[in-house]
Design a protein around this motif. Sequence first.
Motif, short mmCIF file in Angstrom:
data_model
loop_
_atom_site.label_atom_id
_atom_site.label_comp_id
_atom_site.label_asym_id
_atom_site.label_seq_id
_atom_site.Cartn_x
_atom_site.Cartn_y
_atom_site.Cartn_z
N THR A 1 0.90 -1.32 -0.03
CA THR A 1 0.00 -0.13 0.03
C THR A 1 0.82 1.22 -0.17
O THR A 1 0.54 2.30 -0.70
CB THR A 1 -0.97 -0.01 1.18
OG1 THR A 1 -0.17 -0.21 2.24
CG2 THR A 1 -1.89 -1.02 1.24
N SER A 2 1.96 1.19 0.68
CA SER A 2 2.95 2.22 0.74
C SER A 2 3.50 2.85 -0.61
O SER A 2 4.00 3.82 -0.95
CB SER A 2 4.21 2.13 1.45
OG SER A 2 4.98 0.87 1.08
N ASP A 3 3.22 1.89 -1.61
CA ASP A 3 3.67 2.27 -3.05
C ASP A 3 2.95 3.48 -3.63
O ASP A 3 3.33 4.15 -4.31
CB ASP A 3 3.46 0.99 -4.23
CG ASP A 3 4.58 -0.01 -3.70
OD1 ASP A 3 5.58 0.12 -3.04
OD2 ASP A 3 4.56 -1.15 -4.25
N THR B 1 -10.55 0.89 -2.50
CA THR B 1 -10.91 1.02 -3.85
C THR B 1 -10.04 -0.09 -4.67
O THR B 1 -10.48 -0.39 -5.65
CB THR B 1 -10.57 2.39 -4.26
OG1 THR B 1 -9.30 2.92 -4.13
CG2 THR B 1 -11.68 3.36 -3.54
N VAL B 2 -8.78 -0.16 -4.23
CA VAL B 2 -8.04 -1.17 -4.92
C VAL B 2 -8.12 -2.58 -4.39
O VAL B 2 -8.12 -3.58 -4.93
CB VAL B 2 -6.54 -0.55 -5.06
CG1 VAL B 2 -5.69 -1.79 -5.65
CG2 VAL B 2 -6.55 0.44 -5.81
N GLU C 1 -12.14 -4.70 -10.94
CA GLU C 1 -10.86 -5.82 -11.21
C GLU C 1 -9.65 -4.99 -10.68
O GLU C 1 -8.69 -5.33 -11.01
CB GLU C 1 -10.66 -5.98 -12.71
CG GLU C 1 -12.11 -6.78 -13.18
CD GLU C 1 -12.26 -8.13 -12.56
OE1 GLU C 1 -11.13 -8.73 -11.94
OE2 GLU C 1 -13.12 -8.67 -12.56
N HIS C 2 -9.72 -3.93 -9.97
CA HIS C 2 -8.48 -3.17 -9.46
C HIS C 2 -7.56 -4.23 -8.67
O HIS C 2 -6.46 -4.23 -8.87
CB HIS C 2 -9.02 -2.13 -8.22
CG HIS C 2 -9.05 -0.86 -9.28
ND1 HIS C 2 -10.15 0.10 -9.33
CD2 HIS C 2 -8.18 -0.24 -10.12
CE1 HIS C 2 -9.88 1.26 -10.01
NE2 HIS C 2 -8.88 1.06 -10.67
N ARG C 3 -8.03 -4.78 -7.71
CA ARG C 3 -7.33 -5.72 -6.91
C ARG C 3 -6.54 -6.81 -7.86
O ARG C 3 -5.25 -6.94 -7.52
CB ARG C 3 -8.16 -6.40 -6.02
CG ARG C 3 -7.15 -7.53 -5.21
CD ARG C 3 -8.21 -8.37 -4.05
NE ARG C 3 -7.26 -9.13 -3.40
CZ ARG C 3 -6.56 -8.95 -2.42
NH1 ARG C 3 -6.52 -7.58 -1.84
NH2 ARG C 3 -5.74 -9.60 -1.61
N THR D 1 -17.62 2.95 -2.58
CA THR D 1 -17.35 3.88 -1.26
C THR D 1 -15.76 3.83 -1.45
O THR D 1 -15.08 3.29 -0.63
CB THR D 1 -17.68 3.29 -0.17
OG1 THR D 1 -17.12 1.89 0.06
CG2 THR D 1 -19.11 3.28 0.01
N ILE D 2 -15.28 4.83 -2.40
CA ILE D 2 -13.73 4.59 -2.68
C ILE D 2 -13.17 5.80 -2.00
O ILE D 2 -12.03 6.04 -1.87
CB ILE D 2 -13.61 4.77 -4.20
CG1 ILE D 2 -14.20 5.79 -4.78
CG2 ILE D 2 -13.87 3.60 -4.73
CD1 ILE D 2 -13.51 6.14 -6.05
N GLY D 3 -14.14 6.76 -1.33
CA GLY D 3 -13.39 8.20 -0.84
C GLY D 3 -13.30 7.96 0.80
O GLY D 3 -13.61 6.72 1.33
N ASN D 4 -12.64 8.86 1.35
CA ASN D 4 -12.36 8.82 2.61
C ASN D 4 -13.68 9.10 3.49
O ASN D 4 -14.61 9.74 2.67
CB ASN D 4 -11.22 9.78 2.94
CG ASN D 4 -9.94 9.39 2.66
OD1 ASN D 4 -9.51 8.24 2.63
ND2 ASN D 4 -9.07 10.34 1.95
#
Lengths: 352, 728
Positions: B542-544, B556-557, B566-568, B658-661
């Motif tokens: 995730t830090s990438d 979201t990913v 299909e992001h994952r 729900t991809i937002g903060n």
Amino acid sequence: MINKFILVTGLLLLLSLPAGLALADNGPHGGYTASTDACAGCHRAHTAPAPKLLVNAVPDLCFTCHGSTGQGADTNVVDGQYFDRDIDSTDSGEGVNNRGLKGGGFVNALIDTNFDGTATSTPVTSAHLNDGSSGTAWGNGTFGSGPGATGFGLSCTSCHDPHGRASSTGSATYRLLRFVPFNSGGSGRNVTDETNKLYTVSNANNKYFGEGYAAGGTWLQMDSQEAQLSEWCMQCHTRYLAGTGSGNTSSTDPVFSYRHLSHGAPTGGAACQKCHNWSLPSPPFLTTTAGPEWHHYVECMSCHVAHGTSATMNGYAGIVEWPDGTTSPSGDGRSSLLRADGRGVCQRCHGK
Amino acid sequence: MSRSPITISSVIIITCLFLVFGLTTIAKAQNNPHGNYSAATDACGACHRTHTGMGVALRASVEQGDDFCLNCHDGSGVPATAPVVSTHANVNFSGGSEASFQLTCIQCHEPHGTSNLSSIREAVIINTTLNLTTGPVVFAATSSANSFDDGNSNPVSHICVTCHINSENAGYPMAFHTGGVNHIGNFNYAGQNCIACHPHSADDDPTTLDGFMPIGGCTNCHAAAQDNGDNIPVGGRRAVVDEFGRTSHHVQGSVTDADCLVCHVMATHTNGYVQLKNVDNTIIYDEMVWGSFRADEISNTISKALQPFCLSCHDSDGAGGNTTPFSDGQTVPNIKGGTLWAESAHNTGETTNTGYGCLGDGSTSGCHATAHGSNINSLLAPSDGSSGSNNVNQEEGFCYTCHNGSTVAKDIEAEFMRTSHHDVNDGEQTANGSALECTNCHNPHRVKNSNRLSDPDNTQQLWAGTDTNFCLACHDGNPPAGVSFPTTFNGTGFDKSNYSGSSHSTNLDGYGCRHCHSEHGSTYGSLLVGQYRKSHHQTFTTSDYSLCWTCHNTSTVTADQSAFPEHRRHVVNQNSPCIHCHDVHAPYDVGEPGLINFVYGVTKMDVSLNGRTPSNYSTAFRAISGAQWGCYLLCHAQGNLNSDDHDPQPYSRGSADTIGNSCTTCHYSGGPAPVLTVQTVSPQFNIYLPIILKNFGREKSAIPATPPLPSAMNQPQKSSIYLPIIAR
């Protein structure tokens, strides 16, 4: 027997001196009697190896007596020095032993050209030709005739008549000088012979500049040897003869236009005032600023010697172009028989 | 037949002789061949011919009078030691005020030398007709005692004065040549070298009759250093004309006297004190202490005091209404710019100090060394380039002198030393072919703390647009003159002109580029403020993409909680970086959702467009029907042997992503009332992002303690007004 011995010895002695006794217009050079022996000094009737039945060609024949090792004359014109070396004791007083000859030398000269009070025998930097080879007689010819006569052959006998009595009237002349130098085209000028011959300069340090031609080295009035010599020289160097005022009046000659006085007395107040200050209380009104070499007359021999000089020419003096515009030879070769280094002859009078 | 006294060949010979025989033979004194004759002098032969004279007095050429002298003194260099002269006259001098007159050489000179320098006569001939003389003249030096006019000895002994005070002389009375205390500007020139301004030939042309005429004071006199030994000013006056030929300088071309008088006052000329004038009024700026106007000696106080002098020309009306006051016809740059310079940080000093003037040493006082010229750019100090004339010292290096954490607290130099940075570094520019300097963004005469930017397209103006547009001034595919980009790049290129209108731009309006980029340099690539990995085939962490997570939820990913389910698979399972499919600046096709852009993936990575028809960037990702979209890259092409290949897979953009903060990321209860802006582009995604507004001066202490800012936003100087961004 003794008489025969004396006769043979005398003949051998005579024959051992082929150049004879070096006395101008006497000895082998003139003054011949009906039974003269002098001819044999230079000629061989049937066995001569050189033209004119001479025992040697000119100038070597001349140098047999007047050369460095000759014993027939005291006047060593090769080295420009007087040596009391001949056996004739009658010439005593005609020169100072080891001193420079007035005419300089053809190979070496003993002239104090830089006025330092000393002179050593030094090779000449310029000399009149003496071997019959040709050069240019600068200024020969009339006005407008170019820089001079080229192909002008010159030897000792061009100027000197070895048989003496060279004047137009058959009388003796100064230094056997011919009435008309060979090839000169001149009309002739007799130069009166000296009453008492003096071949050396009067200055003990051989300082030539200022040397006069009268007894004691003094300068004579017009028509003296100096003046006559100028007129004699001009037979070859015609247009070099310049009277008073010639330095500020053009001759109209494109080469020899304005010419330094070479025959006569300077004129004009400025010239006189070189020596004289009329405000002084009594004649001759001489000033202490006058140069010791300033004279009433300026002649060829005031600045030049006849045979050769060792004067050096540096700087501007060595690069003065010749009358035909060329610049060779330059340097010391441009010394032109002058009696002093550079333009010392100018400075000694003009004192700039 | 005319024969010059000295021919070229003669000179060669004489030179050789000189070398052989030395000075005692030829150069007996400075007067050779005019005097100092020895008993065996050679000098007569320079001018005279004993038997073959071409002129009176046995002169060696036909030229008479002055012409004879000019045989050598004509500047031909033959001989080399002969100075060029024109006889003392005003016949060919346009500036002469006297009646026409002409002297001859020998009136003043005795060609055979005297005890004076230059063969000056002791009895100077003041009237050739009457042959009147004056004197005795003593001329033993060109300055000080026994010089042209030393002011002390008997006036008739001065070579200049002896004639000009004599009623028999053409120069009498000296109404136009007052000399002494009344010469110029009431200054007494006694003891100075007159020929510095009155040379023996005014134009160096010996054929013109203009000897000793004034040559126009400024450029002719100040072409060379002047020091007459009076220690006024200390060390003498330096040569200044050549300074106008340095790398940067006032007056493009040859400086003229009139140019000098644009800035200088002559009232007390030559007293050693510089006088400058304000062209807009009558104020004269006097240098009260010798050298106090010099850049290496000027105090900042004096520099500030002189500032109006500089600005009197560098304003909107130029030099009193003349915007091209110099002979070069160049328009004066308007530095003043109304109140812009006055308000600029360099002038006011902001909170650092009292600001700076124009002139100075570049560190403790102003930036500009001299108005004449400098060996480095823009008249910057030091003018002699002693700090080094390389580009660094005259560009960013010069700014770093103060902006390195010393004079100014913020260390800009350090920012440019970070991993990625704008290439203001000279060495990097040389290597990559780019061009960019500090002044492209910051006009030092304009910027201030409240607006640190100038318009890159017109640096004379402060920037008045949005942050995004400021960046796009260069990154729009048409950079300003003097700005160019490296020939190679590691990202999606320098042309970001498509950014405007993109969803990032639209939804981040007011935030702009600086939401993701730092302006000078960053420890992350591409001047980014957070990590954004561009390489592939690296195990996902995730830090990438920490930069992305400042706005987007990782879910979201990692949990496919986005429109693209299909992001994952792509990012986590296949380790494909975001940039494989997205260009965060703009989609390939305008309006295409999700910033889809395969250009980087295709050109920089192993993604290929070859495969199904149509196969180009625009058709690689396209709508299938309604809200269904499909990807047509080769990796998805049917029949490909690659095990990962598959048919284009349509997917429906979901309605409950729900991809937002969460709301509380940006909003909190009890804080200042947020200014909310609701955009209704799409009702599907509501992303609430922190917005950095333009009030950059607000300090961190003014920001409420809670809730915490997103980590990447936790920058102290930025605003804390949070706006909701509604995105798709």
